[in-house]
Design a protein around this motif. Structure first.
Motif, PDB file in Angstrom:
ATOM      1  N   SER A 129       2.272  -0.604  33.909  1.00  0.00           N
ATOM      2  CA  SER A 129       1.278   0.454  34.200  1.00  0.00           C
ATOM      3  C   SER A 129      -0.167  -0.180  34.142  1.00  0.00           C
ATOM      4  CB  SER A 129       1.272   1.755  33.238  1.00  0.00           C
ATOM      5  OG  SER A 129       0.927   1.099  31.952  1.00  0.00           O
ATOM      6  N   LYS A 130      -0.934   0.568  34.789  1.00  0.00           N
ATOM      7  CA  LYS A 130      -2.540  -0.006  34.932  1.00  0.00           C
ATOM      8  C   LYS A 130      -3.106  -0.148  33.517  1.00  0.00           C
ATOM      9  CE  LYS A 130      -6.982   0.719  37.145  1.00  0.00           C
ATOM     10  NZ  LYS A 130      -7.148   0.497  38.492  1.00  0.00           N
ATOM     11  N   GLU A 131      -2.733   0.827  32.551  1.00  0.00           N
ATOM     12  CA  GLU A 131      -3.241   0.546  31.258  1.00  0.00           C
ATOM     13  C   GLU A 131      -2.673  -0.505  30.525  1.00  0.00           C
ATOM     14  OE1 GLU A 131      -2.120   3.267  32.483  1.00  0.00           O
ATOM     15  OE2 GLU A 131      -3.830   4.790  32.168  1.00  0.00           O
ATOM     16  N   GLU A 132      -1.211  -0.934  30.864  1.00  0.00           N
ATOM     17  CA  GLU A 132      -0.793  -1.890  30.264  1.00  0.00           C
ATOM     18  C   GLU A 132      -1.223  -3.355  30.923  1.00  0.00           C
ATOM     19  OE1 GLU A 132       3.753  -0.357  29.112  1.00  0.00           O
ATOM     20  OE2 GLU A 132       3.077  -0.897  31.386  1.00  0.00           O
ATOM     21  N   CYS A 133      -1.599  -3.403  32.265  1.00  0.00           N
ATOM     22  CA  CYS A 133      -2.094  -4.257  32.859  1.00  0.00           C
ATOM     23  C   CYS A 133      -3.414  -4.845  32.286  1.00  0.00           C
ATOM     24  CB  CYS A 133      -2.462  -4.302  34.340  1.00  0.00           C
ATOM     25  SG  CYS A 133      -0.737  -4.179  35.179  1.00  0.00           S
ATOM     26  N   ILE A 134      -4.361  -3.615  31.881  1.00  0.00           N
ATOM     27  CA  ILE A 134      -5.655  -3.826  31.365  1.00  0.00           C
ATOM     28  C   ILE A 134      -5.578  -4.661  30.143  1.00  0.00           C
ATOM     29  CG2 ILE A 134      -7.701  -2.864  30.190  1.00  0.00           C
ATOM     30  CD1 ILE A 134      -7.562  -0.747  32.639  1.00  0.00           C
ATOM     31  N   SER A 135      -4.499  -4.091  29.117  1.00  0.00           N
ATOM     32  CA  SER A 135      -4.375  -4.617  27.873  1.00  0.00           C
ATOM     33  C   SER A 135      -3.872  -6.107  27.837  1.00  0.00           C
ATOM     34  CB  SER A 135      -3.187  -3.749  27.114  1.00  0.00           C
ATOM     35  OG  SER A 135      -2.931  -4.387  25.891  1.00  0.00           O
ATOM     36  N   GLU A 136      -3.004  -6.437  28.676  1.00  0.00           N
ATOM     37  CA  GLU A 136      -2.609  -7.913  29.083  1.00  0.00           C
ATOM     38  C   GLU A 136      -3.670  -8.843  29.321  1.00  0.00           C
ATOM     39  OE1 GLU A 136       0.624  -9.664  29.137  1.00  0.00           O
ATOM     40  OE2 GLU A 136       1.120  -7.940  28.005  1.00  0.00           O
ATOM     41  N   LEU A 137      -4.725  -8.355  29.993  1.00  0.00           N
ATOM     42  CA  LEU A 137      -5.750  -8.997  30.345  1.00  0.00           C
ATOM     43  C   LEU A 137      -6.862  -9.091  29.197  1.00  0.00           C
ATOM     44  CD1 LEU A 137      -6.353  -7.489  33.927  1.00  0.00           C
ATOM     45  CD2 LEU A 137      -6.086  -9.883  33.507  1.00  0.00           C
ATOM     46  N   THR A 138      -6.968  -8.018  28.504  1.00  0.00           N
ATOM     47  CA  THR A 138      -8.278  -8.015  27.474  1.00  0.00           C
ATOM     48  C   THR A 138      -7.691  -8.611  26.212  1.00  0.00           C
ATOM     49  OG1 THR A 138      -7.486  -5.750  27.022  1.00  0.00           O
ATOM     50  CG2 THR A 138      -9.276  -6.043  28.416  1.00  0.00           C
TER      51      THR A 138
END
Length: 263
Positions: A129-138
């Protein structure tokens, strides 16, 4: 606005994360600035958002990159060979690798190489999900910043896997998504000569090429000295990706080549 509910859920899930807050905010405004880096929110070619595979340039420069996700036996040897040739490259690191080898992350940064984001857990980003992608990046972004003080701006999706949302999400978080145009295939462990032949005779080896290697592959360190010498013999200067790419005022062609809009 359509993203408000998503932003509220994201902030509830990741309270206290400044970078995540910024990413959430940028879902609304669509662009970001970290220091002097300006990331445009669209790298569209037709109906696709593309990472940067290569760069259109008249300079005879190429970028060499190493993905660091598993293993660390050869990192010091790689750094020594790069120093011998006075060459700077880009290392894309997972969060797990950063946690396991923090002193090597510091060595890479101290030697003047780019530090790049390769996600926290090396997952197929297009399946998240978008939220999971952001978490992976941050998560890995914050680890590297705490360790070195560096705000990373380059992101390579694990396995080269992406879709439109992955690219746009990375840009919203202040990243230039990076792919490659020349794959050394070092991860197949075919031997030192195979790496040299694959790269130095590659049809896409041209000014602006981005070359993919791995610091943990069996023969990469053995091949590196001859690889750098071979590139030099062909007249190429090896530079980090941060020096090769355009930071703003560019568009992409259908192959993922970054083309400057400044004449």
């Amino acid at each position: 606005m359509k993203n408000v509910g998503r932003i509220e859920r994201l902030l509830q899930r990741h309270r206290g994360g400044a970078l995540i807050f910024l990413c959430a905010l940028l879902m609304l405004v669509g662009s970001v600035r970290f220091g002097d880096a300006v990331v445009q929110t669209s790298s569209r070619a037709g109906d696709r958002e593309l990472p940067i595979y290569s760069v259109d340039t008249e300079k005879k420069q190429v970028a060499l990159s190493f993905d660091a996700a598993w293993g660390n036996e050869d990192t010091q040897q790689i750094l020594d060979i790069l120093a011998k040739h006075n060459v700077h490259v880009t290392f894309f690191m997972t969060g797990g690798w950063v946690s396991d080898y923090p002193e090597d992350v510091k060595k890479i940064q101290a030697a003047g190489h780019d530090l790049g984001n390769h996600s926290e857990n090396h997952k197929n980003m297009s399946q998240l999900s978008k939220e999971e992608c952001i978490s992976e990046l941050t998560e890995v972004h914050n680890k590297v910043k705490e360790l070195t003080g560096v705000e990373m701006h380059l992101f390579r999706p694990p396995y080269g896997d992406y879709d439109n949302e992955v690219i746009l999400t990375a840009q919203e978080c202040g990243y230039y998504p990076i792919q490659w145009s020349v794959d050394s295939l070092d991860w197949k462990n075919y031997g030192m000569q195979s790496i040299l032949d694959t790269v130095l005779k590659h049809k896409n080896l041209e000014p602006g090429a981005i070359i993919l290697c791995h610091n943990g592959a069996e023969y990469t360190a053995q091949a590196l000295d001859a690889l750098l010498a071979g590139l030099k013999e062909q007249g190429y200067e090896v530079v980090p990706i941060s020096e090769l790419i355009y930071k703003e005022n560019y568009h992409m062609d259908h192959t993922g080549k970054q083309i400057s809009d400044v004449s």
